[in-house]
Design a protein around this motif. Structure first.
Motif, PDB file in Angstrom:
ATOM      1  N   ASN B 134       0.842  -1.232   0.000  1.00 41.99           N
ATOM      2  CA  ASN B 134       0.000   0.000   0.000  1.00 41.99           C
ATOM      3  C   ASN B 134       0.856   1.252   0.000  1.00 41.99           C
ATOM      4  OD1 ASN B 134      -2.319  -1.435  -0.055  1.00 41.99           O
ATOM      5  ND2 ASN B 134      -2.681  -1.343   2.167  1.00 41.99           N
ATOM      6  N   THR B 135       1.826   1.276   0.892  1.00 35.08           N
ATOM      7  CA  THR B 135       2.671   2.470   1.015  1.00 35.08           C
ATOM      8  C   THR B 135       3.439   2.709  -0.271  1.00 35.08           C
ATOM      9  OG1 THR B 135       2.925   1.851   3.309  1.00 35.08           O
ATOM     10  CG2 THR B 135       4.309   3.638   2.507  1.00 35.08           C
ATOM     11  N   LEU B 136       3.929   1.553  -0.842  1.00 38.33           N
ATOM     12  CA  LEU B 136       4.681   1.668  -2.089  1.00 38.33           C
ATOM     13  C   LEU B 136       3.799   2.266  -3.190  1.00 38.33           C
ATOM     14  CD1 LEU B 136       7.539   0.954  -3.074  1.00 38.33           C
ATOM     15  CD2 LEU B 136       6.585  -1.155  -4.062  1.00 38.33           C
ATOM     16  N   ALA B 137       2.552   1.795  -3.223  1.00 39.59           N
ATOM     17  CA  ALA B 137       1.610   2.298  -4.242  1.00 39.59           C
ATOM     18  C   ALA B 137       1.419   3.821  -4.072  1.00 39.59           C
ATOM     19  CB  ALA B 137       0.271   1.586  -4.102  1.00 39.59           C
ATOM     20  N   ARG B 138       1.252   4.223  -2.812  1.00 40.44           N
ATOM     21  CA  ARG B 138       1.079   5.668  -2.560  1.00 40.44           C
ATOM     22  C   ARG B 138       2.318   6.454  -3.019  1.00 40.44           C
ATOM     23  NH1 ARG B 138      -0.326   6.928   3.502  1.00 40.44           N
ATOM     24  NH2 ARG B 138      -0.823   4.709   3.677  1.00 40.44           N
ATOM     25  N   LEU B 139       3.479   5.881  -2.695  1.00 38.29           N
ATOM     26  CA  LEU B 139       4.723   6.553  -3.055  1.00 38.29           C
ATOM     27  C   LEU B 139       4.854   6.646  -4.575  1.00 38.29           C
ATOM     28  CD1 LEU B 139       7.245   7.759  -1.685  1.00 38.29           C
ATOM     29  CD2 LEU B 139       8.349   5.520  -2.005  1.00 38.29           C
ATOM     30  N   GLU B 140       4.475   5.574  -5.219  1.00 37.52           N
ATOM     31  CA  GLU B 140       4.593   5.518  -6.675  1.00 37.52           C
ATOM     32  C   GLU B 140       3.738   6.605  -7.344  1.00 37.52           C
ATOM     33  OE1 GLU B 140       3.285   1.937  -8.452  1.00 37.52           O
ATOM     34  OE2 GLU B 140       4.481   2.213 -10.265  1.00 37.52           O
ATOM     35  N   LYS B 141       2.548   6.769  -6.750  1.00 38.25           N
ATOM     36  CA  LYS B 141       1.631   7.773  -7.327  1.00 38.25           C
ATOM     37  C   LYS B 141       2.268   9.183  -7.331  1.00 38.25           C
ATOM     38  CE  LYS B 141      -2.746   6.823  -6.019  1.00 38.25           C
ATOM     39  NZ  LYS B 141      -3.871   7.103  -5.104  1.00 38.25           N
ATOM     40  N   ALA B 142       3.020   9.502  -6.255  1.00 38.83           N
ATOM     41  CA  ALA B 142       3.589  10.845  -6.119  1.00 38.83           C
ATOM     42  C   ALA B 142       5.035  10.918  -6.591  1.00 38.83           C
ATOM     43  CB  ALA B 142       3.521  11.275  -4.650  1.00 38.83           C
ATOM     44  N   ALA B 143       5.553   9.786  -7.085  1.00 35.95           N
ATOM     45  CA  ALA B 143       6.985   9.734  -7.358  1.00 35.95           C
ATOM     46  C   ALA B 143       7.327  10.422  -8.666  1.00 35.95           C
ATOM     47  CB  ALA B 143       7.423   8.281  -7.435  1.00 35.95           C
ATOM     48  N   PRO B 144       8.519  11.035  -8.737  1.00 35.26           N
ATOM     49  CA  PRO B 144       9.008  11.569  -9.995  1.00 35.26           C
ATOM     50  C   PRO B 144       9.347  10.422 -10.958  1.00 35.26           C
ATOM     51  CG  PRO B 144      10.660  11.822  -8.259  1.00 35.26           C
ATOM     52  CD  PRO B 144       9.473  11.205  -7.615  1.00 35.26           C
ATOM     53  N   PRO B 145       9.333  10.645 -12.256  1.00 35.66           N
ATOM     54  CA  PRO B 145       9.472   9.574 -13.255  1.00 35.66           C
ATOM     55  C   PRO B 145      10.742   8.717 -13.038  1.00 35.66           C
ATOM     56  CG  PRO B 145       9.029  11.692 -14.318  1.00 35.66           C
ATOM     57  CD  PRO B 145       9.205  11.948 -12.885  1.00 35.66           C
ATOM     58  N   GLU B 146      11.828   9.365 -12.616  1.00 35.01           N
ATOM     59  CA  GLU B 146      13.084   8.599 -12.520  1.00 35.01           C
ATOM     60  C   GLU B 146      13.038   7.560 -11.393  1.00 35.01           C
ATOM     61  OE1 GLU B 146      12.833  11.857 -12.132  1.00 35.01           O
ATOM     62  OE2 GLU B 146      13.913  12.579 -10.355  1.00 35.01           O
ATOM     63  N   GLU B 147      12.036   7.698 -10.495  1.00 32.43           N
ATOM     64  CA  GLU B 147      11.959   6.741  -9.373  1.00 32.43           C
ATOM     65  C   GLU B 147      11.065   5.551  -9.712  1.00 32.43           C
ATOM     66  OE1 GLU B 147      10.826   8.439  -5.599  1.00 32.43           O
ATOM     67  OE2 GLU B 147      12.592   9.744  -5.605  1.00 32.43           O
ATOM     68  N   VAL B 148      10.258   5.728 -10.763  1.00 27.17           N
ATOM     69  CA  VAL B 148       9.245   4.698 -11.078  1.00 27.17           C
ATOM     70  C   VAL B 148       9.898   3.323 -11.343  1.00 27.17           C
ATOM     71  CG1 VAL B 148       7.425   4.031 -12.720  1.00 27.17           C
ATOM     72  CG2 VAL B 148       7.588   6.387 -11.906  1.00 27.17           C
ATOM     73  N   GLU B 149      11.009   3.333 -12.059  1.00 26.80           N
ATOM     74  CA  GLU B 149      11.692   2.066 -12.390  1.00 26.80           C
ATOM     75  C   GLU B 149      12.143   1.340 -11.137  1.00 26.80           C
ATOM     76  OE1 GLU B 149      15.408   2.403 -14.484  1.00 26.80           O
ATOM     77  OE2 GLU B 149      15.566   0.195 -14.357  1.00 26.80           O
ATOM     78  N   LEU B 150      12.725   2.144 -10.230  1.00 21.33           N
ATOM     79  CA  LEU B 150      13.206   1.543  -8.966  1.00 21.33           C
ATOM     80  C   LEU B 150      12.037   0.944  -8.199  1.00 21.33           C
ATOM     81  CD1 LEU B 150      15.646   1.207  -7.045  1.00 21.33           C
ATOM     82  CD2 LEU B 150      15.031   3.451  -6.046  1.00 21.33           C
ATOM     83  N   ILE B 151      10.913   1.634  -8.191  1.00 21.94           N
ATOM     84  CA  ILE B 151       9.728   1.131  -7.472  1.00 21.94           C
ATOM     85  C   ILE B 151       9.227  -0.157  -8.128  1.00 21.94           C
ATOM     86  CG2 ILE B 151       7.295   1.667  -6.957  1.00 21.94           C
ATOM     87  CD1 ILE B 151       8.255   4.612  -6.600  1.00 21.94           C
ATOM     88  N   GLN B 152       9.253  -0.203  -9.470  1.00 25.33           N
ATOM     89  CA  GLN B 152       8.844  -1.422 -10.194  1.00 25.33           C
ATOM     90  C   GLN B 152       9.700  -2.599  -9.765  1.00 25.33           C
ATOM     91  OE1 GLN B 152       6.348  -2.034 -12.104  1.00 25.33           O
ATOM     92  NE2 GLN B 152       5.568   0.108 -12.197  1.00 25.33           N
TER      93      GLN B 152
END
Lengths: 124, 553
Positions: B134-152
């Protein structure tokens, strides 16, 4: 008649004539002079008993003539009546200073003049 | 420096009215030593009204203040949005730390499940897994594009780890604890380590991002502060400059005008005023110059006229003096024929030439009366002309007031008797000898008493003298025709008798009162009259008992 002599020094012939006529009916004998110098000369020559001296005269003023007569022992004691002009202030004082016995302001009354002459020089 | 010593300046430097204060000295320094002087001149030279110049100055300052206000609002808005960004960054850091925590709990619960061989612990693992996701999903929503890959990558690894946990749980349930422990050792643990590594990277990134943001906010704040400070300073300086320049462009012509007007007030009508202003002050200055030219012209005219008047006056005075001298000198010349006229008439009336026929006596007396009147006129005219020529001098001496009154009484007694008038003269014996021109005082009294007798047809005439301190008060009252109120002021003026009819009837010269007044004044005294028409008049004159110096008329 004692024949007292009065000398009138005056340059106006009418005034001379008037006094001449005024004294004609008196015992006084009138002799005349028509300027200051002649007046002094006549006085010294004739030695009158009284002198009537007009203040304003040709050649020598009446005041100067009076002073000269007072200075001369022959005439020093003669009574002199100076005829002054009323309006010239201090004329009477000047006349006194020059040695006048009496003074009369012009125009004088012949009546008063005769009275003054009689007072200074009794007719008889 | 005082404005009186300085010639009117043509330019910027006028004379200063009143002693200059420190602020005035500063202003003067700025005007002379800095380009502000030329700026002031330039502003003065702008062809615009005072109103327009003031309006332009105020509008400029107002516009700049408005501009600064807008800028400030923008800055505040920007700072607010930066604060929000910072808040968000802070929250993301918090979330990434949460994820880290959830991961640690998962590892912990997995180890615990193996140790206790309890299936129930698996529930806890799943719960932590959910929190993590859940927290990761929330973070992903607000994350800058360069962080999206790391979250994936984290999500993929976490999915794998969860599958492994399920496998471990199945093995534990089947009692194959050893196998489960191996699986945990070999697969799950390295997997968690990888996830942990990723999450640490994530936390590190978020933290860095937040730090960068904070630094940029601090820098932006400083920049804003400097900008606002300097623009406020510039605005204040500009407002001061505008105020100084505009106000001095008005003060200088006013000071010039002040100096100019004080010159004019001192009578220097040739002064000019020169100001560079092309506004109302310029117009005012040109009007002042015009005024000064006009005044100069008038003053020259007046000067010429007064010189001309002075010349004429001198001529007049000379002519008047010559006339009076002539009249005074005529005295003796006039009296000599008068002497003969009056003398001959008196002798005729005295009957020196014989008896006067009765029918000639009256005309002779008429000649005498008119001759005497003519003489009085001559005397009065000559007296007056001498007084006016300044040739009348009082002869000061001691005289007896009693004698003066007695002489007047004696001379006029007969006239009073003739007219049937009571005539009284009262003077105290205690009045001491007076000092003055006794003859002139007698002439005055003679004039007044003569008039009183002349103008009274019945009743009485009374003469009185009293001593009042240092003064003698002479009083002559009659019961004559009196003087109307409106004539009271005129009667001492020469040739003023009430009317010509009276002049004929009473045959006066009209000069007696005037001469009397002049003699009284020459004695330092004064004369006045109280009268009631039809009831009589009382003349008074008061002179010092002892006259010390003679007043010139």
């Amino acid at each position: 008649m004692s024949d007292k002599t009065v000398l009138y020094v005056e340059d106006n012939e009418f005034n001379l004539k008037m006094v001449r006529q005024l004294l004609a009916r008196t015992a006084y004998r009138l002799i005349e002079a028509t300027d200051g110098e002649q007046g002094v000369a006549t006085a010294l020559k004739e030695v009158p008993d009284l002198i009537l001296m007009d203040i304003q005269l040709p050649k020598l003023s009446g005041l100067d003539a009076t002073r000269r007569l007072r200075a001369d022992p022959k005439t020093a004691a003669i009574p002199i009546i100076v005829i002054t002009s009323f309006a010239l202030s201090g004329d009477d004082q000047k006349a006194k200073d020059a040695g006048a016995t009496a003074y009369m302001a012009k125009p004088y009354s012949p009546r008063e003049l005769l009275q003054t002459i009689r007072k200074l020089l009794p007719e008889q | 420096m005082s404005q009186q010593e300085v010639p009117l300046p043509g330019g910027v430097l006028p004379t200063a009215p009143a002693p200059a204060g420190w602020e005035e000295r500063i202003a003067r320094f700025l005007l002379t030593r800095t380009p502000l002087g030329s700026l002031v001149r330039w502003v003065a030279g702008i062809k615009a009204s005072v109103h327009a110049k003031l309006l332009a100055g105020f509008l400029l300052v107002t516009l700049l203040v408005i501009g600064m206000g807008v800028m400030n609002l923008q800055t505040i808005a920007k700072m607010t949005s930066q604060g929000q960004l910072l808040d968000e960054a802070h929250e993301r850091v918090h979330w990434s730390q949460d994820i880290q925590h959830a991961l640690a709990m998962q590892m912990n619960f997995t180890a615990m499940a193996l140790l206790l061989k309890s299936e129930a612990t698996v529930e806890n693992i799943l719960r932590e897994n959910n929190r993590f996701n859940n927290t990761l999903a929330r973070l992903e929503k607000a994350a800058p594009p360069e962080e999206v890959e790391l979250i994936q990558r984290i999500r993929t690894a976490q999915g794998e780890a969860l599958t492994t946990v399920a496998d471990i749980a199945n093995l534990v349930r089947d009692g194959k604890v050893d196998e489960a422990m191996r699986l945990q050792q070999n697969k799950q643990y390295p997997l968690y380590r990888r996830i942990e590594d990723f999450v640490s990277q994530l936390v590190e990134r978020e933290r860095n991002q937040m730090d960068r943001l904070r630094a940029s906010v601090v820098a932006a704040n400083r920049k804003t502060l400097i900008l606002m400070g300097s623009s406020a300073t510039a605005l204040i300086l500009l407002a001061l400059l505008l105020g100084f320049v505009i106000s001095w462009s008005f003060i200088l012509p006013v000071q010039n005008a002040h100096g100019f007007l004080s010159e004019v007030a001192k009578g220097n009508f040739a002064a000019t005023i020169n100001v560079p202003n092309r506004d109302e002050f310029g117009a005012l200055a040109s009007h002042m110059n015009h005024m000064s030219q006009e005044l100069h012209r008038l003053s020259e005219d007046q000067h010429r006229a007064s010189l001309e008047l002075q010349r004429l006056n001198e001529q007049l005075q000379q002519a008047s003096k010559a006339k009076s001298n002539f009249l005074a000198n005529m005295s003796h010349e006039l009296r000599t024929p008068m002497n003969a006229i009056l003398g001959f008439v008196e002798m005729m009336l005295d009957e020196i030439y014989g008896e006067v026929p009765p029918h000639l006596r009256e005309p002779l007396m008429d000649v005498q009366t008119n001759g005497k009147h003519l003489l009085r006129l001559i005397n009065d005219v000559l007296d007056l002309s001498k007084i006016e020529a300044g040739r009348m001098e009082l002869v000061l001496a001691e005289y007896s007031v009693q004698d003066v009154v007695e002489t007047v009484r004696a001379s006029l007694q007969s006239l009073a008797l003739e007219k049937g008038l009571q005539f009284e003269a009262a003077v105290g014996n205690d009045i001491p000898l007076a000092l003055g021109d006794g003859k002139r005082i007698m002439q005055c009294l003679m004039n007044l008493v003569g008039n009183a007798l002349k103008f009274s047809k019945q009743g009485s005439v009374a003469v009185g003298v009293e001593q009042q301190g240092e003064n003698l008060l002479y009083r002559v009252s009659d019961t004559g025709i009196g003087i109307p109120k409106e004539e009271l002021e005129n009667i001492f003026v020469e040739f003023q008798q009430l009317d010509t009819a009276i002049t004929r009837e009473f045959s006066g010269t009209g000069l007696g009162l005037n001469i009397t007044k002049k003699f009284v004044e020459m004695h330092g005294g004064r004369i006045w009259v109280e009268s009631e028409l039809g009831k009589g008049s009382t003349f008074f004159f008061s002179i010092p008992l002892r006259v010390n110096h003679v007043e010139t008329t």
